[in-house]
Each structure stands twice: as C-alpha cells, then as structure tokens.
Design a protein around this motif. Structure first.
Motif, PDB file in Angstrom:
ATOM      1  N   LYS A   6      19.349  10.361  12.897  1.00 22.12           N
ATOM      2  CA  LYS A   6      19.284  10.488  11.037  1.00 22.12           C
ATOM      3  C   LYS A   6      18.715   9.626  10.746  1.00 22.12           C
ATOM      4  CE  LYS A   6      23.665  12.861  11.620  1.00 22.12           C
ATOM      5  NZ  LYS A   6      25.384  12.305  11.650  1.00 22.12           N
ATOM      6  N   MET A   7      18.952   7.928  10.935  1.00 25.96           N
ATOM      7  CA  MET A   7      18.389   7.176  10.581  1.00 25.96           C
ATOM      8  C   MET A   7      16.998   6.435  10.455  1.00 25.96           C
ATOM      9  SD  MET A   7      20.999   4.708  10.244  1.00 25.96           S
ATOM     10  CE  MET A   7      20.530   3.693   9.757  1.00 25.96           C
ATOM     11  N   LYS A   8      15.501   7.436  11.397  1.00 29.50           N
ATOM     12  CA  LYS A   8      14.555   7.049  11.367  1.00 29.50           C
ATOM     13  C   LYS A   8      14.443   8.140   9.746  1.00 29.50           C
ATOM     14  CE  LYS A   8      13.107   6.552  15.593  1.00 29.50           C
ATOM     15  NZ  LYS A   8      13.056   7.089  17.708  1.00 29.50           N
ATOM     16  N   ASN A   9      15.128   8.939   9.625  1.00 24.95           N
ATOM     17  CA  ASN A   9      14.389   9.849   8.488  1.00 24.95           C
ATOM     18  C   ASN A   9      14.988   9.440   7.201  1.00 24.95           C
ATOM     19  OD1 ASN A   9      14.198  11.804  10.298  1.00 24.95           O
ATOM     20  ND2 ASN A   9      15.508  13.153  10.395  1.00 24.95           N
ATOM     21  N   LYS A  10      16.005   8.699   7.747  1.00 21.74           N
ATOM     22  CA  LYS A  10      16.606   7.988   6.396  1.00 21.74           C
ATOM     23  C   LYS A  10      15.999   6.794   6.112  1.00 21.74           C
ATOM     24  CE  LYS A  10      20.067   7.910   3.119  1.00 21.74           C
ATOM     25  NZ  LYS A  10      19.737   9.261   2.358  1.00 21.74           N
ATOM     26  N   VAL A  11      15.167   6.067   7.267  1.00 20.45           N
ATOM     27  CA  VAL A  11      14.416   5.310   7.488  1.00 20.45           C
ATOM     28  C   VAL A  11      13.049   5.678   5.676  1.00 20.45           C
ATOM     29  CG1 VAL A  11      12.845   3.465   8.181  1.00 20.45           C
ATOM     30  CG2 VAL A  11      15.234   3.368   9.010  1.00 20.45           C
ATOM     31  N   ASP A  12      12.365   6.772   6.489  1.00 21.35           N
ATOM     32  CA  ASP A  12      11.182   7.537   6.639  1.00 21.35           C
ATOM     33  C   ASP A  12      11.544   8.171   4.681  1.00 21.35           C
ATOM     34  OD1 ASP A  12      10.331   6.943   8.938  1.00 21.35           O
ATOM     35  OD2 ASP A  12      10.096   9.322   9.298  1.00 21.35           O
ATOM     36  N   GLU A  13      13.035   8.446   4.419  1.00 29.75           N
ATOM     37  CA  GLU A  13      13.266   8.818   3.390  1.00 29.75           C
ATOM     38  C   GLU A  13      12.729   7.467   2.122  1.00 29.75           C
ATOM     39  OE1 GLU A  13      15.816  11.314   0.362  1.00 29.75           O
ATOM     40  OE2 GLU A  13      16.362  10.640   2.424  1.00 29.75           O
ATOM     41  N   THR A  14      13.678   6.726   2.496  1.00 22.73           N
ATOM     42  CA  THR A  14      13.973   5.249   1.685  1.00 22.73           C
ATOM     43  C   THR A  14      12.339   4.962   1.547  1.00 22.73           C
ATOM     44  OG1 THR A  14      15.952   4.945   2.619  1.00 22.73           O
ATOM     45  CG2 THR A  14      14.665   3.205   1.121  1.00 22.73           C
ATOM     46  N   VAL A  15      11.200   4.406   2.850  1.00 24.48           N
ATOM     47  CA  VAL A  15      10.567   4.142   2.337  1.00 24.48           C
ATOM     48  C   VAL A  15       9.245   4.892   1.260  1.00 24.48           C
ATOM     49  CG1 VAL A  15       8.180   3.757   3.749  1.00 24.48           C
ATOM     50  CG2 VAL A  15       9.590   2.934   4.686  1.00 24.48           C
ATOM     51  N   GLY A  16       9.537   6.392   1.897  1.00 28.29           N
ATOM     52  CA  GLY A  16       8.696   6.739   0.807  1.00 28.29           C
ATOM     53  C   GLY A  16       9.430   7.184  -1.304  1.00 28.29           C
ATOM     54  N   LYS A  17      10.555   6.754  -0.765  1.00 29.55           N
ATOM     55  CA  LYS A  17      11.363   6.333  -2.211  1.00 29.55           C
ATOM     56  C   LYS A  17      10.585   5.243  -2.732  1.00 29.55           C
ATOM     57  CE  LYS A  17      15.603   9.262  -2.292  1.00 29.55           C
ATOM     58  NZ  LYS A  17      17.273   9.111  -2.369  1.00 29.55           N
ATOM     59  N   ALA A  18      10.142   4.248  -2.055  1.00 33.95           N
ATOM     60  CA  ALA A  18       9.485   3.160  -1.717  1.00 33.95           C
ATOM     61  C   ALA A  18       8.548   2.797  -3.207  1.00 33.95           C
ATOM     62  CB  ALA A  18      10.441   1.956  -1.777  1.00 33.95           C
ATOM     63  N   LYS A  19       7.088   3.611  -2.107  1.00 33.59           N
ATOM     64  CA  LYS A  19       6.070   3.888  -2.163  1.00 33.59           C
ATOM     65  C   LYS A  19       6.207   5.017  -3.650  1.00 33.59           C
ATOM     66  CE  LYS A  19       4.486   4.637   2.616  1.00 33.59           C
ATOM     67  NZ  LYS A  19       3.163   5.163   3.016  1.00 33.59           N
ATOM     68  N   GLU A  20       6.685   5.935  -3.966  1.00 36.21           N
ATOM     69  CA  GLU A  20       6.754   6.973  -4.869  1.00 36.21           C
ATOM     70  C   GLU A  20       6.935   5.530  -6.115  1.00 36.21           C
ATOM     71  OE1 GLU A  20       8.708  10.682  -7.114  1.00 36.21           O
ATOM     72  OE2 GLU A  20       9.778  10.265  -5.380  1.00 36.21           O
ATOM     73  N   GLU A  34       1.532  10.068  -2.349  1.00 36.99           N
ATOM     74  CA  GLU A  34       1.901   9.990  -0.893  1.00 36.99           C
ATOM     75  C   GLU A  34       3.458   9.418  -0.674  1.00 36.99           C
ATOM     76  OE1 GLU A  34       1.196   6.359   2.701  1.00 36.99           O
ATOM     77  OE2 GLU A  34      -0.711   5.993   0.983  1.00 36.99           O
ATOM     78  N   GLY A  35       4.152   8.654  -1.075  1.00 38.10           N
ATOM     79  CA  GLY A  35       5.550   8.644  -1.018  1.00 38.10           C
ATOM     80  C   GLY A  35       6.462  10.383  -1.110  1.00 38.10           C
ATOM     81  N   LYS A  36       5.943  10.957  -1.886  1.00 36.18           N
ATOM     82  CA  LYS A  36       6.333  12.401  -2.710  1.00 36.18           C
ATOM     83  C   LYS A  36       6.167  13.044  -0.384  1.00 36.18           C
ATOM     84  CE  LYS A  36       6.716  12.256  -7.026  1.00 36.18           C
ATOM     85  NZ  LYS A  36       6.119  13.477  -8.307  1.00 36.18           N
ATOM     86  N   GLY A  37       5.112  12.710  -0.607  1.00 38.41           N
ATOM     87  CA  GLY A  37       5.256  13.445   0.727  1.00 38.41           C
ATOM     88  C   GLY A  37       5.703  13.030   1.726  1.00 38.41           C
ATOM     89  N   ASP A  38       5.633  11.869   1.880  1.00 38.63           N
ATOM     90  CA  ASP A  38       6.785  10.909   2.858  1.00 38.63           C
ATOM     91  C   ASP A  38       8.207  11.678   2.639  1.00 38.63           C
ATOM     92  OD1 ASP A  38       5.211   9.365   3.615  1.00 38.63           O
ATOM     93  OD2 ASP A  38       5.395   7.828   3.521  1.00 38.63           O
ATOM     94  N   GLN A  39       9.053  11.813   1.777  1.00 36.43           N
ATOM     95  CA  GLN A  39      10.342  11.890   1.640  1.00 36.43           C
ATOM     96  C   GLN A  39      10.122  13.598   1.939  1.00 36.43           C
ATOM     97  OE1 GLN A  39      12.205  10.495  -2.572  1.00 36.43           O
ATOM     98  NE2 GLN A  39       9.918  10.114  -2.489  1.00 36.43           N
ATOM     99  N   SER A  40       9.207  14.474   1.609  1.00 36.75           N
ATOM    100  CA  SER A  40       9.349  15.591   1.951  1.00 36.75           C
ATOM    101  C   SER A  40       9.291  15.677   3.201  1.00 36.75           C
ATOM    102  CB  SER A  40       7.925  16.431   1.321  1.00 36.75           C
ATOM    103  OG  SER A  40       8.419  16.978  -0.279  1.00 36.75           O
ATOM    104  N   SER A  41       8.805  14.790   3.652  1.00 36.24           N
ATOM    105  CA  SER A  41       8.516  15.280   5.612  1.00 36.24           C
ATOM    106  C   SER A  41       9.920  14.670   6.024  1.00 36.24           C
ATOM    107  CB  SER A  41       7.551  14.391   6.235  1.00 36.24           C
ATOM    108  OG  SER A  41       7.002  14.114   7.283  1.00 36.24           O
TER     109      SER A  41
END
Length: 64
Positions: A6-20, A34-41
């Motif tokens: 859960k934490m890894k997925n949340k970190v990936d989502e947060t990083v994606g939002k920051a990139k976006e 790229e950020g949107k793609g990270d969030q989708s993943s």
C-alpha cells in the motif's frame, strides 16, 4: 493487501502527481504525461491488490 505494498503504491502515486504538477508548471508536457502514467500504474497496482484481497476473503468465507 500488505501495508508495504500500500505504501509503495501511494508513494508511486504521489511521485506521479509531483511530476505532473512540475510538468504543468514548467510547460514540460513530457514530464506531465510521465507523471500521469506513473499515477495510472500505481492505481492499476492498487486495483490488482484489491482483487487479491477480495479473492482471499471469498476463500476464507467458504472455509467457515
């Protein structure tokens, strides 16, 4: 779903939002997408974990 997953997925989502957000602020469409793609993943991973949890709950219900 495990706490670590859960934490890894949340970190990936947060990083994606920051990139976006950074991509939008700097007008870097590549970084924005790229950020949107990270969030989708991250969201897909979370959905897969929920499916695993649900399957485990159904299995446990039939054991009783």
């Amino acid at each position: 779903m495990g706490f670590i997953d859960k934490m890894k997925n949340k970190v990936d989502e947060t990083v994606g939002k920051a990139k976006e957000g950074t991509g939008k602020a700097t007008d870097d469409r590549s970084l924005e997408f790229e950020g949107k793609g990270d969030q989708s993943s991250a969201n897909l991973k979370q959905a897969g974990e929920h499916v695993k949890d649900s399957a485990g709950n159904v299995k446990d219900a039939f054991k009783k």
